[in-house]
Design a protein around this motif. Structure first.
Motif, short mmCIF file in Angstrom:
data_model
loop_
_atom_site.label_atom_id
_atom_site.label_comp_id
_atom_site.label_asym_id
_atom_site.label_seq_id
_atom_site.Cartn_x
_atom_site.Cartn_y
_atom_site.Cartn_z
N VAL B 358 103.78 -24.67 -23.39
CA VAL B 358 102.50 -24.65 -22.66
C VAL B 358 102.60 -23.58 -21.58
N LEU B 359 101.79 -22.53 -21.69
CA LEU B 359 101.84 -21.45 -20.70
C LEU B 359 101.00 -21.77 -19.48
N ALA B 360 99.85 -22.37 -19.70
CA ALA B 360 98.95 -22.69 -18.58
C ALA B 360 97.89 -23.65 -19.06
N THR B 361 97.36 -24.43 -18.12
CA THR B 361 96.16 -25.22 -18.40
C THR B 361 95.17 -24.95 -17.28
N GLY B 362 93.89 -25.13 -17.60
CA GLY B 362 92.84 -24.92 -16.59
C GLY B 362 92.67 -26.19 -15.76
N GLN B 363 91.58 -26.19 -14.98
CA GLN B 363 91.31 -27.33 -14.10
C GLN B 363 90.88 -28.53 -14.95
N GLN B 364 91.24 -29.72 -14.41
CA GLN B 364 91.02 -30.93 -15.17
C GLN B 364 89.68 -31.60 -14.88
N GLU B 365 89.25 -31.49 -13.63
CA GLU B 365 88.08 -32.26 -13.22
C GLU B 365 86.81 -31.63 -13.79
N GLY B 366 85.93 -32.48 -14.24
CA GLY B 366 84.65 -32.01 -14.73
C GLY B 366 83.83 -33.22 -15.12
N ALA B 367 82.51 -33.03 -15.13
CA ALA B 367 81.63 -34.15 -15.46
C ALA B 367 81.65 -34.41 -16.95
N GLY B 368 81.40 -35.63 -17.36
CA GLY B 368 81.19 -35.99 -18.76
C GLY B 368 82.32 -35.54 -19.66
N ARG B 377 102.29 -20.79 -26.18
CA ARG B 377 103.05 -19.65 -26.70
C ARG B 377 104.07 -20.15 -27.70
N VAL B 378 104.30 -19.34 -28.72
CA VAL B 378 105.24 -19.71 -29.78
C VAL B 378 105.79 -18.43 -30.39
N ASP B 379 106.96 -18.50 -31.03
CA ASP B 379 107.42 -17.30 -31.74
C ASP B 379 106.89 -17.31 -33.18
N ALA B 380 106.94 -16.14 -33.79
CA ALA B 380 106.30 -15.97 -35.10
C ALA B 380 106.94 -16.85 -36.16
N GLU B 381 108.25 -16.99 -36.10
CA GLU B 381 108.93 -17.78 -37.12
C GLU B 381 108.43 -19.22 -37.12
N THR B 382 108.33 -19.79 -35.92
CA THR B 382 107.84 -21.17 -35.81
C THR B 382 106.41 -21.26 -36.34
N PHE B 383 105.59 -20.27 -35.96
CA PHE B 383 104.20 -20.29 -36.41
C PHE B 383 104.12 -20.25 -37.93
N PRO B 396 88.38 -24.32 -25.79
CA PRO B 396 89.04 -23.25 -25.03
C PRO B 396 90.56 -23.34 -25.03
N ALA B 397 91.16 -23.32 -26.24
CA ALA B 397 92.62 -23.33 -26.36
C ALA B 397 93.04 -22.17 -27.25
N SER B 398 94.15 -21.53 -26.90
CA SER B 398 94.62 -20.42 -27.71
C SER B 398 96.14 -20.38 -27.70
N LEU B 399 96.67 -19.69 -28.70
CA LEU B 399 98.11 -19.66 -28.93
C LEU B 399 98.55 -18.19 -28.94
#
Lengths: 526, 526
Positions: B358-368, B377-383, B396-399
């Motif tokens: 896990v490289l980063a996460t955004g803010q947690q609080e939000g309505a609803g 992040r991952v290396d190519a072999e694992t992927f 909004p998630a990316s690898l």
């Protein structure tokens, strides 16, 4: 050239090790040497792996290279001369003139696709200019069509040249830039070997990667299914039975990555005889219809299996003339023992439906797998109530349907399944009724024709040899004519791609001199 | 306009009797009135029967009538003004500016198809002259494309206007001459009712048969499946999940008459960062990437779910910049509770794969139904070893994938499933490598773009919003842009049809002034 019974896998000749098959002469019922070795799973794998390896290089060839290759295939087939005709005659029972004509059609088809490739219209080159001032800015977008990937082709029994190893499916797939793996039809393995070697030689002489073309022997239910299931195969061309086509459709749909199947399967090709034309010439039409019905022992996908008209004295005169023309017709040799026995069952099934009357049968005597022509008559109500009467009987049998009135003719047309063709015979006096019938026929058939018979499929730009299911598996396409190439293409959009990296079809300087759609307007090259 | 919760079946308002549904506000988690009545089998039957009845009359309308109708739909949607935006905001959690922009896109799309209909290029009019002197004589053959039949459209949750009731699928099907039956998306039933009434009014004002358009409410697994199985339906447009799309594909393939399904389903939209571009601007690219990733709470089909580069200090700088840009991003409200919980499971699944950091996460609080952005992040072999890492996580998630070298980047690209888009960031120094990558990307994606981000799909002539499975069910097509009309057309050939009976597109006097292919040559109208 001596037949060896080997398969063509890339530039190798490979003897299949999963059993053997002999060719069969339907006229003499004799088998013929050599033994044809059948493919195993490793052969399928090898042919598909070579096709995959060849794909990027082959699809990137210039239009000129690909067109010259198609012409080389055509020249090599022409050069086979009498060797090819004699073997095809022995394997199919088709006469020499027919096979020579079919060879002409086959090489013309290859040459037509060479022209299509050079013209480049198939790329559908489309450019939308960047609008950097717009909010948000519009990027530069360009579209072309590219080859879909390696294609599996299944040869047809009834056109051993024009719809087999180097027939329409193969020619259009190769034109699109797709390597082809052919599963040869078991009804003409020697013909297939001869043509496959002609293609193999053209691949080598053109300096193309060997995987551009392979041909294997084997059973459709095992080898054919394995080919369609192979992950490298991205589309399938097939001409044959409804049962065979739908089996391939199921396999293709069940793959982890489903792929399109272009199967041309089953059609009974209704012919509508409108009142005024029958009033004027019922006798001549009856005789002409029987010529179309019995041509080539009725073994055409477009054979007229239904004739529909309004009951009355004119329709009776037409029926009598057709019966009289049919009765003296000799029994012709069918392509295979299987087709012959299916024809006999089909005719038997028709005769046994309540309300179906046998109008005439042709002569019975004939060598080998000889088919007796047959003509039936039924009323529209019985036809509409019996789904069995809509099933194709492949061969020289047809059903005349007498409708009470024009309204019943329209109802009957609306109740038909999908067809390759629908035919209308009419005079100017029938135009009012023809105009009412035409919208239904457009929905039912790929080709609507007037005052002719559906047999004889022209290879040109405006041909559609297709139609709604079960005529084909994909009503959006044709398997004959220039548009057949579209089956093996898919569009790709290029956004802000640097000029140096753009494909030639999309570069600003338009080196291929293509007509292109630019900002929504068609622009021909200067 | 007051919402009633009724369905639009032809010119009637019909209260569905198979249960009711309330709309849901994902920001407040509150339900909203009115009750939306759900369709039963009789409602599906009625909508399809009306579509069938309307088909021949609608497809025969002149291009001008059809174009004016599409423009009337656009005008009616514009006239809904704030009523539409407010209801759509409440039902989807999308902000006002986004929805106003999307309304603009929706009406522009309808107007683009009005232009496409008038241009007439979609008819692909093609004429081959008769050659009466040839042996055998060549008949007169003419080809045009016609509408395929009534179309079922399934609205998407993430574009409640542009890919819903009067979105791209509906606009292109109506343009082709196909009546449309929409199965409204349960995530925005009120928005759907408003738009459907706008279409209904345009049908009436244009004097068209009422069956040209209907909209029903109901569950996809029951009502949706019944719609796709109905014999009058001849094609399906769908945007949504892989599970939903493949379920419809199975139903369509199992019909007595199989029909095409155009499902836009699942894509992770790989972005390739080439070495020289990273060396020059890793930080700026990291920040720009996060803007694209988090835009609209990542709820775009073209959201960049993978970023691929060669491991090293430049890639690390890119990753650090992206992490820094992501961390302060607020949690945005997702479209539905179901999408939100699927996102949470997806992110959880990614975090638990061995080798995924896990490289980063955004803010947690939000309505609803608020989604916390996440970067992995991952290396190519694992992927390459884990199929699970290729599954789309909608949101909004990316690898980020670090490859050992350029060869591993190429291997990774070759191992990807089909995609809507593939992106390359490069400078001129990267062109050598980009040229090696491009042939693979063309095979994997419907759109290849350079030095930008894939979110934002331009509606124009050269757009392809499509791609190989599982991005879509049919790689030969696009669901955005002018070419989308081709999905709902099929070719018909006319042989020796008298001038008086020929469709206008094919008559000798060319009354529609179409560019046509004549004897293989493109001829623009004078």
């Amino acid at each position: 050239m001596q037949l060896t019974g080997e398969m063509i896998i890339g530039q190798q000749l490979v003897r299949g090790a999963a059993g053997t098959q002999l060719a069969f002469n339907p006229a003499t019922k004799a088998t013929m040497l050599p033994q044809f070795g059948q493919a195993d799973a490793a052969d399928v794998e090898r042919a598909c792996a070579l096709a995959e390896q060849a794909f990027d290089a082959y699809r990137s060839t210039t239009p000129e290279v690909r067109a010259a290759f198609l012409e080389a295939v055509a020249n090599n087939i022409d050069a086979l001369g009498a060797t090819l005709t004699e073997r095809a005659m022995a394997e199919t029972g088709l006469p020499q003139a027919r096979l020579e004509g079919e060879r002409g059609r086959t090489v013309n088809q290859l040459r037509l696709f060479a022209k299509v490739v050079r013209d480049g219209h198939w790329q559908q080159a489309t450019l939308d200019s960047a609008l950097p001032q717009r909010t948000p800015p519009r990027p530069d977008l360009r579209l072309r069509k590219i080859a879909v990937g390696p294609v599996a082709v299944f040869g047809a029994s009834n056109f051993p040249l024009a719809f087999s190893v180097a027939g329409g499916d193969t020619a259009s797939a190769l034109a699109a830039g797709c390597p082809v793996v052919v599963k040869a039809h078991g009804a003409h393995p020697g013909t297939s070997e001869l043509v496959a070697r002609a293609v193999q030689k053209a691949v080598a002489d053109s300096g193309l990667p060997e995987g551009v073309f392979s041909m294997i022997h084997g059973d459709g239910r095992t080898v054919g299914q394995a080919l369609v299931a192979h992950p490298s195969i991205k589309a399938v061309g097939f001409t044959g039975s409804r049962q065979g086509g739908t089996a391939l459709m199921r396999t293709a749909a069940a793959r982890p990555e489903p792929i399109p199947v272009y199967a041309e399967m089953s059609s009974i090709n209704p012919v509508f005889m409108l009142p005024a034309v029958l009033a004027g010439g019922a006798e001549a039409l009856g005789a002409a219809f029987v010529e179309s019905l019995t041509m080539g022992v009725g073994q055409f996908c477009t054979n007229p299996g239904l004739v529909i008209g309004v009951a009355g004295p004119d329709f009776d005169r037409f029926a009598a003339a057709a019966a009289a023309a049919l009765q003296p017709k000799g029994a012709g040799t069918m392509l295979t023992a299987g087709i012959h026995s299916a024809y006999q069952s089909g005719v038997g099934r028709l005769s046994q439906v309540d309300g179906v009357q046998v109008l005439a049968t042709g002569q019975q005597e004939g060598a080998g797998c000889a088919a007796q022509a047959a003509l039936f008559r039924v009323d529209a109500e019985t036809f509409l109530a019996s789904h069995a009467l809509q099933e194709e009987v492949f061969g020289p049998a047809s059903l005349l349907i007498a409708c009470r009135d024009e309204a019943e003719v329209l109802r009957l047309a609306a109740g038909l399944e999908g067809q390759l063709t629908a035919t209308v015979h009419c005079t100017a006096d029938d135009h009012g009724f023809a105009a009412k019938l035409l919208p239904t026929l457009e929905r039912k058939a790929g080709r609507v024709l007037f005052n002719g018979f559906p047999t004889g499929v022209e290879v040109c730009h405006a041909m559609v040899h297709g139609g709604p299911f079960p005529a084909t598996s994909d009503t959006r396409t044709t398997s004959v004519g220039a548009m057949a190439i579209e089956r093996f293409l898919r569009p790709v959009s290029y956004q802000n791609v640097p000029q140096a990296l753009l494909p030639a079809a999309l570069r600003d300087d338009n080196p291929l001199r293509l007509a292109r759609i630019v900002d929504g307007e068609l622009r021909t090259a200067i």
